[in-house]
Enzyme design. Structure first.
Site, PDB file in Angstrom:
ATOM      1  N   ASN A   7      50.217  50.102  62.901  1.00 42.41           N
ATOM      2  CA  ASN A   7      48.834  49.635  62.807  1.00 42.41           C
ATOM      3  C   ASN A   7      48.858  48.166  62.372  1.00 42.41           C
ATOM      4  O   ASN A   7      49.120  47.857  61.211  1.00 42.41           O
ATOM      5  CB  ASN A   7      48.093  50.500  61.775  1.00 42.41           C
ATOM      6  CG  ASN A   7      46.629  50.093  61.628  1.00 42.41           C
ATOM      7  OD1 ASN A   7      46.181  49.107  62.212  1.00 42.41           O
ATOM      8  ND2 ASN A   7      45.898  50.862  60.844  1.00 42.41           N
ATOM      9  N   ARG A  98      47.860  51.604  67.089  1.00 38.43           N
ATOM     10  CA  ARG A  98      46.410  51.659  66.961  1.00 38.43           C
ATOM     11  C   ARG A  98      45.844  50.459  67.719  1.00 38.43           C
ATOM     12  O   ARG A  98      46.255  49.323  67.486  1.00 38.43           O
ATOM     13  CB  ARG A  98      46.012  51.570  65.490  1.00 38.43           C
ATOM     14  CG  ARG A  98      44.523  51.518  65.337  1.00 38.43           C
ATOM     15  CD  ARG A  98      44.114  51.253  63.922  1.00 38.43           C
ATOM     16  NE  ARG A  98      42.668  51.307  63.837  1.00 38.43           N
ATOM     17  CZ  ARG A  98      41.950  50.618  62.964  1.00 38.43           C
ATOM     18  NH1 ARG A  98      42.562  49.843  62.092  1.00 38.43           N
ATOM     19  NH2 ARG A  98      40.645  50.723  62.950  1.00 38.43           N
ATOM     20  N   HIS A 187      36.304  54.065  64.604  1.00 38.14           N
ATOM     21  CA  HIS A 187      36.926  55.072  63.725  1.00 38.14           C
ATOM     22  C   HIS A 187      37.189  56.383  64.475  1.00 38.14           C
ATOM     23  O   HIS A 187      37.274  57.449  63.858  1.00 38.14           O
ATOM     24  CB  HIS A 187      36.031  55.413  62.503  1.00 38.14           C
ATOM     25  CG  HIS A 187      35.853  54.297  61.543  1.00 38.14           C
ATOM     26  ND1 HIS A 187      34.656  54.067  60.896  1.00 38.14           N
ATOM     27  CD2 HIS A 187      36.700  53.354  61.107  1.00 38.14           C
ATOM     28  CE1 HIS A 187      34.781  53.015  60.104  1.00 38.14           C
ATOM     29  NE2 HIS A 187      36.012  52.558  60.220  1.00 38.14           N
ATOM     30  N   ARG A 248      29.889  44.828  55.144  1.00 40.78           N
ATOM     31  CA  ARG A 248      29.002  44.775  56.326  1.00 40.78           C
ATOM     32  C   ARG A 248      27.726  45.560  56.025  1.00 40.78           C
ATOM     33  O   ARG A 248      27.786  46.576  55.336  1.00 40.78           O
ATOM     34  CB  ARG A 248      29.721  45.360  57.546  1.00 40.78           C
ATOM     35  CG  ARG A 248      30.830  44.456  58.066  1.00 40.78           C
ATOM     36  CD  ARG A 248      31.700  45.151  59.098  1.00 40.78           C
ATOM     37  NE  ARG A 248      32.884  45.730  58.510  1.00 40.78           N
ATOM     38  CZ  ARG A 248      33.638  46.672  59.060  1.00 40.78           C
ATOM     39  NH1 ARG A 248      33.320  47.159  60.234  1.00 40.78           N
ATOM     40  NH2 ARG A 248      34.698  47.137  58.439  1.00 40.78           N
ATOM     41  N   GLU A 392      45.083  59.016  60.167  1.00 39.60           N
ATOM     42  CA  GLU A 392      45.039  58.384  61.484  1.00 39.60           C
ATOM     43  C   GLU A 392      46.445  58.188  62.049  1.00 39.60           C
ATOM     44  O   GLU A 392      46.670  58.339  63.240  1.00 39.60           O
ATOM     45  CB  GLU A 392      44.309  57.042  61.394  1.00 39.60           C
ATOM     46  CG  GLU A 392      42.824  57.240  61.094  1.00 39.60           C
ATOM     47  CD  GLU A 392      42.127  55.958  60.690  1.00 39.60           C
ATOM     48  OE1 GLU A 392      41.556  55.313  61.568  1.00 39.60           O
ATOM     49  OE2 GLU A 392      42.169  55.604  59.508  1.00 39.60           O
TER      50      GLU A 392
END
Ligand code: AMP
Length: 420
Positions: A7, A98, A187, A248, A392
């Site tokens: 990743n 990823r 996601h 955010r 993940e």
């Protein structure tokens, strides 16, 4: 077989080595052999950390100039004498990467080849902060392990099943047909993992379940999952929409952006920075984007921290209601991510006074569930609630194993030398 999941972020390279197979995955018995991270790539104080399963983490400070060097350093940790993980790199059967944005091209993971590379490059304009680094990681692995198959696992792929009514913005349709402006959702790897895991725990087929997955970390999103298919996600064209996040804002009237630019004379760059780096929990609290610190500050009487948490939880609650409507009820709500897995107070607040919709947590179960799989709903609640820690990297490894196992593609690196 041994699979490496990689990743690549802007200044980090995280990696994890797994021993997996179709049978192991089916039984949830695939094992992480080691994990590691190269931090602050390109900075003077970069470091390489490495943690074999069951052993202490070692961190070495050393200058790492770029992502190529970072991947090289990551691979070197796996073969270093003494750790017994790999005799040489040819034992790695495949490397999974990823990739944040696959646009509308990919609804599944794929073998990473020149065409995929070109398309991921095309999607850079949709994810300028992520895709370039994901590509850099792929190129570095390709150069260092030229005969090892690579697989791209996209954050957006799981959401390609979202129907038009949920992915189109009510803007002139040409903006979609000509410029691909739409909701993509993100996601996906995490939402997919926790939904699969919930089905596995319950011995139920995903095709029989309606689930609402809440990934609450520094980035946050929720997904409505109808019989294994994502039908809505709170993130949009970019990862700014929806829930309140660390830095955010989530949903904001687009008129605010116009106002910032026309009345406050902010530039595109300034608004971009505001929306990506200075909003959310950080902007509301004026202190931090870290939920743990905010909870401590709130308990100590900090009013802005209390307000930031209240807004964060209210937004989740609102989307639980929306997704219960979209799915016409749900079997379960799943909490994951750093906050979802570890913050009972946030889960309790997000599910507060939702009993009319069949959602009710058991205070004791909720309080005890920290960082491990556990049911947190009250007995008799129509909609179950569970904590399922995400993984993940494991999903990336399983996807890689699946993609390289198809006939005609060598699953094992053919190189017999140590320089593969
Ligand atoms: P992630 O991006 O998934 O690593 O999640 C990071 C977020 O999880 C940060 O806001 C952390 O403060 C938060 N977090 C991690 N552990 C806890 C905890 N025990 N209680 C509250 N928040 C936590």
């Amino acid at each position: 077989m041994k699979i490496l999941a990689v990743n690549c972020g802007s200044s980090t390279v995280k990696f994890q080595l797994f021993e997996t197979s179709a049978e192991r995955a089916e039984r949830n018995e695939d094992r992480a052999l080691a994990r590691g991270m190269v931090d602050k790539v390109g900075a003077a104080d970069s470091s390489v950390s490495f943690e074999p399963a069951g052993a202490d983490k070692q961190t070495i400070r050393r200058p790492i100039r770029d992502h190529h060097e970072a991947v090289e350093a990551s691979l070197a940790t796996l073969t270093e004498s003494g750790n017994g993980l790999l005799r040489d790199l040819s034992e790695i059967a495949g490397v999974g990467h990823r990739v944040v944005h696959g646009g509308e091209y990919y609804s599944d993971s794929v073998l990473f080849d020149d065409e995929v590379e070109r398309r991921v490059e095309e999607c850079v304009e949709l994810a300028p902060l992520h895709n370039p680094h994901n590509l850099t990681g792929y190129r570095a692995v390709k150069a260092l392990l030229p005969r090892c198959p690579n697989v791209a696992v996209f954050d957006t792929a799981f959401h390609q099943t979202i129907p038009r009514r949920a992915f189109l913005y009510a803007l002139p349709l040409e903006l979609y047909s000509e410029h691909k402006i739409r909701r993509y959702g993100f996601h996906g790897t995490s939402h997919r993992y926790v939904s699969q895991r919930y089905a596995q725990i319950h011995g139920a087929g995903l095709e029989n379940l309606k689930l609402i997955a809440c990934h609450l970390g520094n980035g946050c999103s929720m997904t409505a999952i109808d019989r294994g298919r994502s039908v809505d996600n709170t993130l949009g064209l970019t990862p700014i929409e929806g829930l309140v996040m660390g830095t955010r804002p989530g949903d904001v009237d687009p008129g605010v952006v116009l106002h910032l630019m026309s009345d406050l004379k902010m530039t595109v760059e300034e608004v971009t920075e505001l929306l990506n780096k200075r909003s959310g929990l950080l902007g509301l609290s004026g202190e931090t984007n870290d939920m743990r610190s905010l909870m401590q500050a709130s308990e100590a009487g900090d009013e802005r921290a209390r307000l930031a948490i209240e807004i964060f939880c209210y937004r989740i609650k609102k989307y639980i209601g929306a997704y219960l409507a979209a799915l016409n009820g749900a079997d379960a709500i799943l909490f994951t991510g750093g906050i979802g897995e570890n913050a009972p107070a946030i889960r309790a607040r997000a599910c507060e006074a939702l009993d009319a919709l069949g959602v009710a947590l058991d205070p004791g179960r909720n309080e005890r569930a920290r960082g491990a799989e556990a049911e947190i709903s009250a007995d008799g609640a129509k909609v179950k609630a569970w904590v399922i820690p995400t993984n993940e990297e494991l999903l990336i490894a399983r996807e890689t194993m699946r993609c390289i196992s198809v006939p005609g593609v060598s699953g094992v690196c053919a190189c017999s030398k140590n320089d593969c």
